[in-house]
Design a protein around this motif. Sequence first.
Motif, PDB file in Angstrom:
ATOM      1  N   ASP A  14      88.708 -45.913  72.411  1.00  0.00           N
ATOM      2  CA  ASP A  14      89.057 -44.661  73.080  1.00  0.00           C
ATOM      3  C   ASP A  14      88.527 -44.668  74.493  1.00  0.00           C
ATOM      4  N   ARG A  15      89.331 -44.133  75.388  1.00  0.00           N
ATOM      5  CA  ARG A  15      88.893 -44.107  76.786  1.00  0.00           C
ATOM      6  C   ARG A  15      88.069 -42.852  77.017  1.00  0.00           C
ATOM      7  N   VAL A  16      86.864 -42.877  76.480  1.00  0.00           N
ATOM      8  CA  VAL A  16      85.960 -41.742  76.629  1.00  0.00           C
ATOM      9  C   VAL A  16      84.736 -42.197  77.416  1.00  0.00           C
ATOM     10  N   ALA A  17      84.042 -41.220  77.967  1.00  0.00           N
ATOM     11  CA  ALA A  17      82.825 -41.526  78.723  1.00  0.00           C
ATOM     12  C   ALA A  17      81.835 -40.396  78.530  1.00  0.00           C
ATOM     13  N   VAL A  18      80.555 -40.768  78.586  1.00  0.00           N
ATOM     14  CA  VAL A  18      79.476 -39.769  78.631  1.00  0.00           C
ATOM     15  C   VAL A  18      78.815 -39.955  79.979  1.00  0.00           C
ATOM     16  N   ILE A  19      78.562 -38.846  80.672  1.00  0.00           N
ATOM     17  CA  ILE A  19      77.980 -39.004  82.013  1.00  0.00           C
ATOM     18  C   ILE A  19      76.617 -38.335  82.061  1.00  0.00           C
TER      19      ILE A  19
ATOM     20  N   PRO B  26      87.570 -32.488  80.634  1.00  0.00           N
ATOM     21  CA  PRO B  26      87.794 -32.999  81.985  1.00  0.00           C
ATOM     22  C   PRO B  26      87.885 -34.526  81.974  1.00  0.00           C
ATOM     23  N   ALA B  27      88.595 -35.033  82.925  1.00  0.00           N
ATOM     24  CA  ALA B  27      88.743 -36.480  83.010  1.00  0.00           C
ATOM     25  C   ALA B  27      88.079 -36.968  84.278  1.00  0.00           C
ATOM     26  N   ILE B  28      87.621 -38.187  84.251  1.00  0.00           N
ATOM     27  CA  ILE B  28      87.152 -38.824  85.464  1.00  0.00           C
ATOM     28  C   ILE B  28      87.941 -40.105  85.637  1.00  0.00           C
TER      29      ILE B  28
ATOM     30  N   TYR C  47      89.334 -41.411  82.200  1.00  0.00           N
ATOM     31  CA  TYR C  47      88.532 -41.384  80.975  1.00  0.00           C
ATOM     32  C   TYR C  47      88.158 -39.939  80.698  1.00  0.00           C
ATOM     33  N   THR C  48      88.157 -39.570  79.425  1.00  0.00           N
ATOM     34  CA  THR C  48      87.782 -38.209  79.058  1.00  0.00           C
ATOM     35  C   THR C  48      86.263 -38.116  78.943  1.00  0.00           C
ATOM     36  N   VAL C  49      85.735 -37.142  79.618  1.00  0.00           N
ATOM     37  CA  VAL C  49      84.281 -36.918  79.511  1.00  0.00           C
ATOM     38  C   VAL C  49      84.032 -36.092  78.259  1.00  0.00           C
ATOM     39  N   ILE C  50      83.306 -36.680  77.284  1.00  0.00           N
ATOM     40  CA  ILE C  50      83.063 -35.921  76.047  1.00  0.00           C
ATOM     41  C   ILE C  50      81.620 -35.450  75.937  1.00  0.00           C
TER      42      ILE C  50
ATOM     43  N   VAL D 291      77.518 -43.461  84.415  1.00  0.00           N
ATOM     44  CA  VAL D 291      78.640 -43.185  83.516  1.00  0.00           C
ATOM     45  C   VAL D 291      78.526 -44.189  82.381  1.00  0.00           C
ATOM     46  N   ILE D 292      78.500 -43.660  81.150  1.00  0.00           N
ATOM     47  CA  ILE D 292      78.287 -44.535  80.012  1.00  0.00           C
ATOM     48  C   ILE D 292      79.573 -44.600  79.192  1.00  0.00           C
ATOM     49  N   VAL D 293      79.990 -45.827  78.908  1.00  0.00           N
ATOM     50  CA  VAL D 293      81.237 -45.990  78.165  1.00  0.00           C
ATOM     51  C   VAL D 293      80.988 -46.855  76.940  1.00  0.00           C
ATOM     52  N   PRO D 294      81.845 -46.763  75.932  1.00  0.00           N
ATOM     53  CA  PRO D 294      81.687 -47.599  74.742  1.00  0.00           C
ATOM     54  C   PRO D 294      81.803 -49.071  75.106  1.00  0.00           C
ATOM     55  N   PRO D 295      81.121 -49.961  74.396  1.00  0.00           N
ATOM     56  CA  PRO D 295      81.158 -51.392  74.697  1.00  0.00           C
ATOM     57  C   PRO D 295      82.580 -51.939  74.724  1.00  0.00           C
ATOM     58  N   THR D 296      83.434 -51.395  73.859  1.00  0.00           N
ATOM     59  CA  THR D 296      84.797 -51.916  73.797  1.00  0.00           C
ATOM     60  C   THR D 296      85.593 -51.536  75.039  1.00  0.00           C
TER      61      THR D 296
END
Lengths: 392, 224
Positions: A153-158, A175-177, A184-187, A203-208
Amino acid sequence: MDLRDLAGEALAGLLARPVRAALTTLGTVLGITTLVVTLGVAATAGNQIVGRFDELVATAITVEVPESENAPLVEWTAIDRLTRLRGVESAAAVSESDDADNLYVRSNDIVDPTRVTTQTLTVLAATTGLPEAARGRIVQGRFYDDGHIRRRDRVAVIGDQAAKMLGITRLDRAPAIFIGEHAYTVIGILGDLRRERNLSTAVIVPPTVGRRFGLRDVTRVLVNTGLGATGLIARQAPDALSPANADMLQVIAPPGPTRARDQAQEDVNALFLILGLVSLIVGAVGIANVTLVTVMERVAEIGLRRSLGAARRHIAAQFLLESTLIGLTGGAIGASLGVVTIVAVSAAKQWTPLLDVRLAIAAPVAGAVVGLLAGLYPALRAAGMEPVDALR
Amino acid sequence: MAEPVIELRGIDKDFPSQPPVRALDDVSLRVDRGEHVAIVGPSGSGKSTLLNVLGLLDRPSAGTYRLDGVETTKLTDGARTRLRGGRIGFVFQSFHLLSHRSVVENVMLAEVYGRHPRRGRRERALAALERVGLAHRTGFPPDRLSGGERQRAAIARALMGGPSLLLCDEPTGNLDSRNTEAVLDLFDELRAQGLTIVVITHEQEVSERAGRRVRITDGVLAEA
Ligand SMILES: Nc1ncnc2c1ncn2[C@@H]1O[C@H](COP(=O)(O)OP(=O)(O)OP(=O)(O)O)[C@@H](O)[C@H]1O
Ligand SMILES: [Mg+2]
């Protein structure tokens, strides 16, 4: 003369004037209490400084993973093996790279001309345990889970600072960045970081997802252990992470607790120590004074004992023992009062009291030594009396 | 002839006061085992001084004193103390009982110094008190006792540890005639068992019951 008889006579001599004996101990009580409290509170307070320090540093281990040409040294899934070790409280694997350090990040398409919404931020990939491993907290939304990672999933934690910079205050509208071209969706927003504070602008994203930014392999593993488990985990972590290449991993563990304690010792408050010593000297003079008065009052008793066959050393020993017992009692009471005070102060300040057993034992001994020294002169006076003069 | 318990030869005792006092002047005295000697004399004549010399509490200025055959004037302090503790029992004019200890503890004190077994000490003290008729007062503090009872407690203490010489300064000074009689009966009994007794006294009755009387006047001793 039997030692038990000597002890019995000395004790009876003291108990003959219990109030006087009790009052005579006061100086020693005061002195020993002051010393014990000073040393104890200093050690406790010193330990407390270290203790607070401890929570952040003394239990934090970092494993650096060097880059590898071939297969990665640490698989992303290896973090599960590490988390299962006893003593590990939280752990997360992180991938960082120089390329991903300064990426253009923009908050969304609606360009507000009054503010610069494009920022250069660090992008990194991390496993799901990151908030705990960085000793932070998700202040809004949530962190991504294994499902997000699996589905790519194209998600991110900031980080909270990054959120502020990007003008993201609420997450309810998803919101998206944009990182580069992709949205990427900021969750979630990560804040209150007590370790890895620089994550607040990341900005932190999943390893995948991180692969797109060259965040392919694990470069660093953050571990937090229980108090006291640090040494053990520092030794076990490389094997858990990379059984085949354990020795290529570099473990950064905090210094052992011994050095911290040494430092606490240096924190002793010299003024109070001097105060305690002065009280002890005053106490000693008090004991000497009262024992001398007692000797003068008991001249007839001394004469009687000499007539019953007491040698000079028997007389000296009895008075020395009496003054020593007074000092010992004062020291024991002082040690107890001191310990109680340390515990009370610690309770009031919500510290963990640090009681050195050696201090609790040494204090009564010090009191006894004070009594012994104070009794020297009176005892010699008593022993020096001629029996005829004493009986007159 | 058996060794005398006391043998004084040419004893002088000078006090270096201003003016100097010669409290004992060329005193010679021989007392055999089992004798009961009364020392009489006016006040200030030197009776207590003589008793102190006999009790090894004081050293004479000149002369020799053999106690049970041992020449004492040249002995060290420690040796005199051991001899005193082992051979001599004192009954002081002012009792010298420790006020914060019970009667029996006061008596037991006589065996604290020197080589006495701790076992059975209380029993021996109780026996000594029984002997002086104080068995009913053993747990009392001395200040609850009458003058006569204190005197007897002091005698019981002097008898503890089995001395060969009993020295008494006015042992019946505080007693009525009935109690005086009882103490003198006890002395007769002790004497019969081989104890040597020297008493200072003012009382006719006491000096008459003694087998022998010596009078001391201005430090000079004479048989009376
Ligand atoms: N330490 C001393 N210094 C100077 N003179 C002393 C000392 N002790 C005793 N004397 C003197 O020696 C003399 C003998 O004294 P001692 O005490 O032997 O008399 P006493 O016969 O026991 O009299 P009492 O019957 O009143 O008890 C007295 O004149 C006394 O003043
Ligand atoms: Mg006298």
